[in-house]
Design a protein around this motif. Structure first.
Motif, mmCIF file in Angstrom:
data_model
loop_
_atom_site.group_PDB
_atom_site.id
_atom_site.type_symbol
_atom_site.label_atom_id
_atom_site.label_comp_id
_atom_site.label_asym_id
_atom_site.label_seq_id
_atom_site.Cartn_x
_atom_site.Cartn_y
_atom_site.Cartn_z
ATOM 1 N N ALA A 166 -31.790 42.237 -37.334
ATOM 2 C CA ALA A 166 -31.864 43.098 -38.515
ATOM 3 C C ALA A 166 -31.940 44.560 -38.094
ATOM 4 N N LEU A 167 -32.698 44.841 -37.049
ATOM 5 C CA LEU A 167 -32.796 46.207 -36.555
ATOM 6 C C LEU A 167 -31.448 46.692 -36.034
ATOM 7 N N THR A 168 -30.739 45.828 -35.327
ATOM 8 C CA THR A 168 -29.403 46.186 -34.843
ATOM 9 C C THR A 168 -28.480 46.517 -36.003
ATOM 10 N N LEU A 169 -28.534 45.721 -37.052
ATOM 11 C CA LEU A 169 -27.692 45.965 -38.226
ATOM 12 C C LEU A 169 -28.069 47.259 -38.917
ATOM 13 N N MET A 170 -29.361 47.533 -39.065
ATOM 14 C CA MET A 170 -29.788 48.752 -39.750
ATOM 15 C C MET A 170 -29.390 50.008 -38.978
ATOM 16 N N VAL A 171 -29.584 49.988 -37.667
ATOM 17 C CA VAL A 171 -29.210 51.145 -36.849
ATOM 18 C C VAL A 171 -27.698 51.336 -36.872
ATOM 19 N N THR A 172 -26.955 50.244 -36.792
ATOM 20 C CA THR A 172 -25.496 50.322 -36.849
ATOM 21 C C THR A 172 -25.036 50.875 -38.192
ATOM 22 N N ALA A 227 -22.190 45.090 -35.756
ATOM 23 C CA ALA A 227 -23.460 44.483 -35.356
ATOM 24 C C ALA A 227 -23.263 43.041 -34.891
ATOM 25 N N GLU A 228 -22.418 42.284 -35.591
ATOM 26 C CA GLU A 228 -22.145 40.917 -35.149
ATOM 27 C C GLU A 228 -21.524 40.909 -33.761
ATOM 28 N N GLY A 229 -20.610 41.822 -33.520
ATOM 29 C CA GLY A 229 -20.004 41.917 -32.191
ATOM 30 C C GLY A 229 -21.017 42.275 -31.117
ATOM 31 N N LEU A 230 -21.916 43.201 -31.431
ATOM 32 C CA LEU A 230 -22.951 43.571 -30.461
ATOM 33 C C LEU A 230 -23.902 42.420 -30.180
ATOM 34 N N ILE A 231 -24.266 41.687 -31.206
ATOM 35 C CA ILE A 231 -25.188 40.561 -31.030
ATOM 36 C C ILE A 231 -24.539 39.470 -30.188
ATOM 37 N N ARG A 232 -23.283 39.162 -30.479
ATOM 38 C CA ARG A 232 -22.572 38.137 -29.681
ATOM 39 C C ARG A 232 -22.354 38.613 -28.250
ATOM 40 N N TRP A 233 -22.089 39.898 -28.070
ATOM 41 C CA TRP A 233 -21.852 40.456 -26.742
ATOM 42 C C TRP A 233 -23.097 40.321 -25.868
ATOM 43 N N PRO A 265 -19.664 46.875 -44.674
ATOM 44 C CA PRO A 265 -18.868 45.835 -43.988
ATOM 45 C C PRO A 265 -18.487 46.219 -42.558
ATOM 46 N N ILE A 266 -18.270 47.503 -42.325
ATOM 47 C CA ILE A 266 -17.956 47.951 -40.967
ATOM 48 C C ILE A 266 -19.160 47.728 -40.057
ATOM 49 N N ALA A 267 -20.350 48.082 -40.539
ATOM 50 C CA ALA A 267 -21.570 47.920 -39.736
ATOM 51 C C ALA A 267 -21.865 46.450 -39.456
ATOM 52 N N VAL A 268 -21.595 45.584 -40.425
ATOM 53 C CA VAL A 268 -21.834 44.155 -40.219
ATOM 54 C C VAL A 268 -20.934 43.626 -39.105
ATOM 55 N N ARG A 269 -19.672 44.012 -39.119
ATOM 56 C CA ARG A 269 -18.756 43.542 -38.062
ATOM 57 C C ARG A 269 -19.159 44.077 -36.695
ATOM 58 N N HIS A 313 -26.333 36.262 -27.889
ATOM 59 C CA HIS A 313 -27.153 35.609 -28.897
ATOM 60 C C HIS A 313 -26.283 35.011 -29.988
ATOM 61 N N VAL A 314 -26.871 34.137 -30.786
ATOM 62 C CA VAL A 314 -26.185 33.541 -31.928
ATOM 63 C C VAL A 314 -26.518 34.383 -33.147
ATOM 64 N N VAL A 315 -25.506 34.691 -33.955
ATOM 65 C CA VAL A 315 -25.701 35.510 -35.143
ATOM 66 C C VAL A 315 -26.383 34.672 -36.212
ATOM 67 N N GLU A 316 -27.496 35.166 -36.742
ATOM 68 C CA GLU A 316 -28.200 34.501 -37.827
ATOM 69 C C GLU A 316 -27.536 34.861 -39.149
ATOM 70 N N THR A 317 -27.333 33.865 -39.998
ATOM 71 C CA THR A 317 -26.722 34.146 -41.300
ATOM 72 C C THR A 317 -27.717 33.937 -42.411
#
Length: 72
Positions: A3-9, A59-65, A53-57, A68-72
């Motif tokens: 969530a923090l990664t998504l918010m900062v992104t 952030a998902e890429g950063l989390i997978r990189w 939507p840009i930040a979600v994509r 980790h597994v992306v939580e939905t």
């Protein structure tokens, strides 16, 4: 942590889109002064919706990189 990664992104993406919108509105204001303010307002408000939507994509890429597994 995701969530923090998504918010900062989201905040960083919004800042970038706001800056691009400002540059576009300044260019339009220089050429067509009557449309400058309306263009700025549309791009200013639209940047918040477009950044999500840009930040979600991103952030998902950063989390997978990070492996980790992306939580939905």
């Amino acid at each position: 942590m995701q969530a923090l990664t998504l918010m900062v992104t989201y905040v960083l993406t919004t800042i970038v889109l706001q800056f691009v919108g400002f540059l576009v509105s300044q260019t339009i204001d220089y050429e067509f002064p009557t449309f400058g303010l309306m263009t700025f307002l549309i791009l200013f408000i639209g940047a918040y919706g477009l950044a999500w939507p840009i930040a979600v994509r991103i952030a998902e890429g950063l989390i997978r990189w990070r492996g980790h597994v992306v939580e939905t």
